[in-house]
Design an enzyme around this catalytic site. Structure first.
Site, PDB file in Angstrom:
ATOM      1  N   SER A 109      12.650  45.069  56.669  1.00  0.00           N
ATOM      2  CA  SER A 109      12.933  43.851  57.414  1.00  0.00           C
ATOM      3  C   SER A 109      14.385  43.863  57.904  1.00  0.00           C
ATOM      4  CB  SER A 109      12.622  42.630  56.548  1.00  0.00           C
ATOM      5  OG  SER A 109      12.621  41.452  57.302  1.00  0.00           O
ATOM      6  N   ASP A 152       2.078  42.234  61.580  1.00  0.00           N
ATOM      7  CA  ASP A 152       3.275  41.570  61.049  1.00  0.00           C
ATOM      8  C   ASP A 152       3.307  40.113  61.495  1.00  0.00           C
ATOM      9  OD1 ASP A 152       5.832  40.776  60.262  1.00  0.00           O
ATOM     10  OD2 ASP A 152       6.704  42.718  60.713  1.00  0.00           O
ATOM     11  N   HIS A 202       3.844  41.656  57.173  1.00  0.00           N
ATOM     12  CA  HIS A 202       5.250  42.002  56.966  1.00  0.00           C
ATOM     13  C   HIS A 202       5.450  42.768  55.659  1.00  0.00           C
ATOM     14  CE1 HIS A 202       9.423  41.750  58.064  1.00  0.00           C
ATOM     15  NE2 HIS A 202       9.751  41.193  56.911  1.00  0.00           N
TER      16      HIS A 202
END
Length: 813
Positions: A671, A744, A778
């Protein structure tokens, strides 16, 4: 002949750059043996500390599970057939144990192939309930703690699309349950519907600077489908399975009983919907009902919240954070902004807190004003005292108020006023007990409360329990962990007056287990769980927290792991993996603090780099990567410079210990850590290769802020440009592995970010590989995806780090 050779060369080059057809792969055996394990169960303990519930689960989902039907609407991801989140984690078994016994009992009657969620104790904790998801929907089950048996009380009629779908009645005889209406309409398949016109959204000149949310509504078909999935009727379900309609169909999001069980507030979603924000910012209406389902009044109406003032501390006007006061039978509490929700306004107080007693027909009473944005209230066993908190992100400040709800004219006492990022000064959180209403409240005895603290200090972590006199604001330490080679976590209070607390104790090679400790006695704690270490192959790996300094004197730290069997006396130069995540601070003092504990159990998880200690790598995990902006300076104004300084300091520190070949160091992150990685590779020559997972690389695609950046692109174009690796793709000369979940759902990290960045790198001749994981969000969930992820990372590290040919030293640009 020359033409033929040229054509062959073109074919070879095009094939070299084309997509690779690769089935799911598995990592080497050393890593695989650490991945394919059964995790310890999740633990629930009753309020008396008598019974432990063990909830078991699989480590991962399967790709088949992730491939089930899914709709993405208004910020939700739903399985439209089962009417529950398509991304929920399930338990598959339940066992029970008394804290006084060594034996664990299997609960009878657990459904075959159970998919358990939404576990909740009954008010008297003689029972518990949970949902079970089948192929056709969600059922409700009840568990009898005494007989150790579970039984189904509803068919697959529950609507669990919007949070917890049920609540217990106060007497424990029945539950209020959100159920699918009998007349629910079928969903529209947008792919099969012929459009009747374009989709149009408008702006009439009002600024609406929203983050780049995903899974939003896009057209009238989405609106229709969202409504069908959100709508439910509330039914009263008895423990024998009989039920009656309690309230007619609506798009109920939340509902809760008053502490005495006589009233319910229920919030429903209203129209119009929005294509700009998720469902939690749609219009809402909150009504008060009696426990029999009679509507008393509408207590709150919230309009569509597409437009808010700019800034992280912005909020909407009107009543918000409405909840029941936990220490009274039926009193509502809420906050209202005094600055119109605008953090730019200069006001004495930001928020005002009101309360309204049953039967809710009087004028609301103001009980407190907070200097900064209201956070929450801890209610207590003494109705004359309550503890409130506010916070302000821009200064990283929080206050703790002790105030009298019954005498609001009495000036509150501020007992703590501190930087919430200053972990060393954290006073801890109040210990709570269950009151007669079954709610957790702060225990007060002779003006004394107990605070449970994590105990981070410059010399290590020593969790504590303090006694705080809220009248004098005097603190006395009543217990502090003495462990030097273990980590003790104080979980909660069981019986405060008797000094009985629930603990969790672990060490670097000792699996975490739960204990009961009486802090008034010198007896050792009593162990009540006996989970075994499933990671024995790495239990003796060398682990230490190292501390070092950045070139500007800022103190940094990281947890260092050496390869299995590494001989520290020989100082063999090994490859290293540095894994990190940048964090913004407003002062150097907080940024320099370390909360890493070498006694924390060495627990590899799906995203961990610890697996590579089995492959001959040194791992520096959770390396400090502070980005500091003191005073009027914002952290991101010098983001790149500080990133490189952090990276160089980490390599220098481990290199000075003699463990690594500094020419064979990889950097990686997930991330925002992926964003960090791409920047480090673009603007330094410190690393041999990088791994960037699920990141964002072009900040112009998140123009109204990202991470902790409040300024929009047009206010700080240089910052957005400078920080975007995409804008500097031509500087990438280091091999970079890009990995991203195709599904995601995180704000800002669209899969498009990795796809476009890869195209730029490829077009400019960089060495890069893009791996798009089907169905993954994610964070990655499917076992097949995770094993393949580990294989990809291992292949990359072996080729570009461990076996890197270049042996010449490189310096920072």
């Amino acid at each position: 002949m020359k033409l033929l050779k040229s054509l062959l060369l073109v074919l070879i080059l095009s094939n070299a750059n084309a997509q690779e057809k690769v089935n799911y792969q598995k990592p080497p055996k050393e890593i695989l043996n650490l991945v394919d394990i059964s995790p310890a169960p999740s633990v629930r303990i009753d309020k008396k500390g008598e019974h432990l519930i063990f909830l078991y689960r699989n480590s991962y989902k399967t790709i088949a599970e992730l491939s089930q039907e899914e709709v993405r609407l208004a910020g939700l991801r739903i399985n439209p057939k089962t009417n529950i989140s398509s991304r929920i984690n399930y338990f598959n078994n339940i066992k029970l144990k008394k804290t006084t016994d060594n034996n664990t009992s299997q609960i009878k009657g657990i459904p075959k192939n159970a998919m358990i969620a939404n576990f909740k104790w009954s008010p008297d904790q003689s029972k518990a309930t949970f949902t079970n998801t089948t192929h056709d929907g969600v059922e409700l089950w009840v568990l009898d703690i005494i007989t150790k048996e579970a039984s189904k009380i509803t068919n697959a009629i529950i609507n669990a699309n919007l949070g917890t779908p049920y609540k217990w009645f106060k007497d424990g005889s029945a539950l209020l349950v959100k159920c699918i209406p009998a007349n629910k309409k079928p969903l529209i398949d947008s792919q099969k519907v012929v459009p009747t016109g374009p989709t149009i959204t408008i702006s009439e000149g009002t600024k609406a600077q929203n983050r780049t949310y995903q899974d939003l509504l896009k057209n009238p078909n989405d609106e229709y489908n969202f409504e069908q999935l959100a709508i439910s009727e509330i039914r009263k379900v008895n423990l024998d399975g009989t039920s009656t309609v309690w309230s007619s169909a609506a798009m109920y999001s939340t509902f809760s009983f008053s502490p005495d069980g006589n009233y319910i507030i229920a919030t429903s979603i209203q129209k119009p919907f929005s294509y700009l924000v998720p469902y939690k910012r749609f219009p809402q209406e909150t009504k008060i009902y009696t426990k029999t389902g009679k509507t008393l009044k509408t207590i709150n109406k919230v309009p569509l919240s597409e437009v808010l003032p700019k800034g992280f501390m912005a909020t909407r006007v009107g009543k918000r954070s409405m909840t029941w006061r936990k220490d009274l039978p039926a009193t509502l509490i809420w906050a209202e902004a005094l600055d119109n929700g605008n953090p730019k306004m200069d006001v004495e107080f930001r928020d005002e807190i009101f309360q309204l007693n049953a039967p809710f027909d009087e004028t609301p009473k103001s009980i407190l004003k907070t200097i900064d944005r209201f956070a929450r209230i801890d209610w207590t066993t003494n109705k004359e005292f309550a503890i409130a908190y506010d916070y302000w992100w821009n200064t990283r400040n929080t206050r703790t108020y002790v105030f009298s709800p019954s005498t609001p004219s009495k000036k509150p006492t501020i007992i703590h006023n501190r930087n919430y990022q200053d972990r060393y000064s954290n006073p801890g959180s109040p210990a709570t007990i269950k009151n007669k209403y079954g709610h957790a409240v702060v225990h007060i005895n002779n003006n004394n409360i107990y605070l449970i603290g994590d105990g981070h200090t410059k010399n290590g972590q020593f969790p504590f329990i303090d006694k705080l006199n809220i009248a004098s604001n005097k603190t006395t330490r009543v217990y502090e962990s003495k462990y030097q080679n273990k980590k003790e976590s104080i979980h909660s209070a069981i019986t405060i007056d008797k000094g009985l607390f629930l603990l969790r104790i672990e060490s670097a090679n000792e699996y975490p287990n739960y204990y009961l400790r009486n802090i008034h006695k010198t007896d050792p704690p009593k162990q009540i769980t006996f989970f075994k270490n499933p990671f024995t192959s790495i239990q003796n790996v060398h682990k230490e927290v190292i501390k070092y300094k950045r070139d500007d004197g800022l103190e940094l730290s990281g947890t260092l792991y050496l390869p299995i069997g590494y001989d520290r006396t020989k100082k063999e130069k090994m490859p290293m993996i540095l894994w990190a995540y940048p964090v913004e601070y407003k002062d150097k003092s907080s940024a320099s603090q370390s909360t890493s504990n070498p006694n924390r159990f060495t627990y590899p998880f799906w995203g961990s780099m610890l697996y590579w200690v089995t492959r001959g790598y040194v791992v520096l995990d959770n390396a400090s990567f502070p980005i500091v902006g003191e005073g009027n300076k914002e952290p991101n104004d010098s983001f790149r410079k500080q990133l490189v300084a952090n990276g160089k300091a980490a390599i220098d520190a481990v290199d000075s210990l003699g463990y690594i070949d500094r020419n064979r160091v990889a950097v990686g992150g997930h991330s925002y850590g992926a964003f960090m990685t791409a920047n480090l590779l673009s603007h330094s020559n410190l690393f041999a290769a990088g791994i960037a997972r699920s990141g964002a690389y072009n900040r112009t695609l998140t123009p109204f802020g990202f991470q902790r950046e409040e300024r929009n692109y047009w206010e700080a174009p240089k910052v957005y440009y400078t920080m975007s690796p995409f804008m500097h793709a031509d500087k990438m000369k280091t091999p970079l592995l890009l990995i991203h979940g195709k599904a995601d759902n995180n704000s800002g990290t669209y899969p498009l970010q990795s796809e476009r960045y890869f195209n730029a790198l490829k077009g400019l001749g960089a060495i890069t590989r893009l791996v798009m994981l089907p169905k993954e969000s994610h964070g990655y969930r499917a076992k097949e995806s995770i094993l393949h992820l580990l294989w990809e990372q291992d292949q990359w590290l072996e080729k570009y780090v461990k076996n890197r040919n270049n042996s010449t030293s490189k310096e920072v640009n």
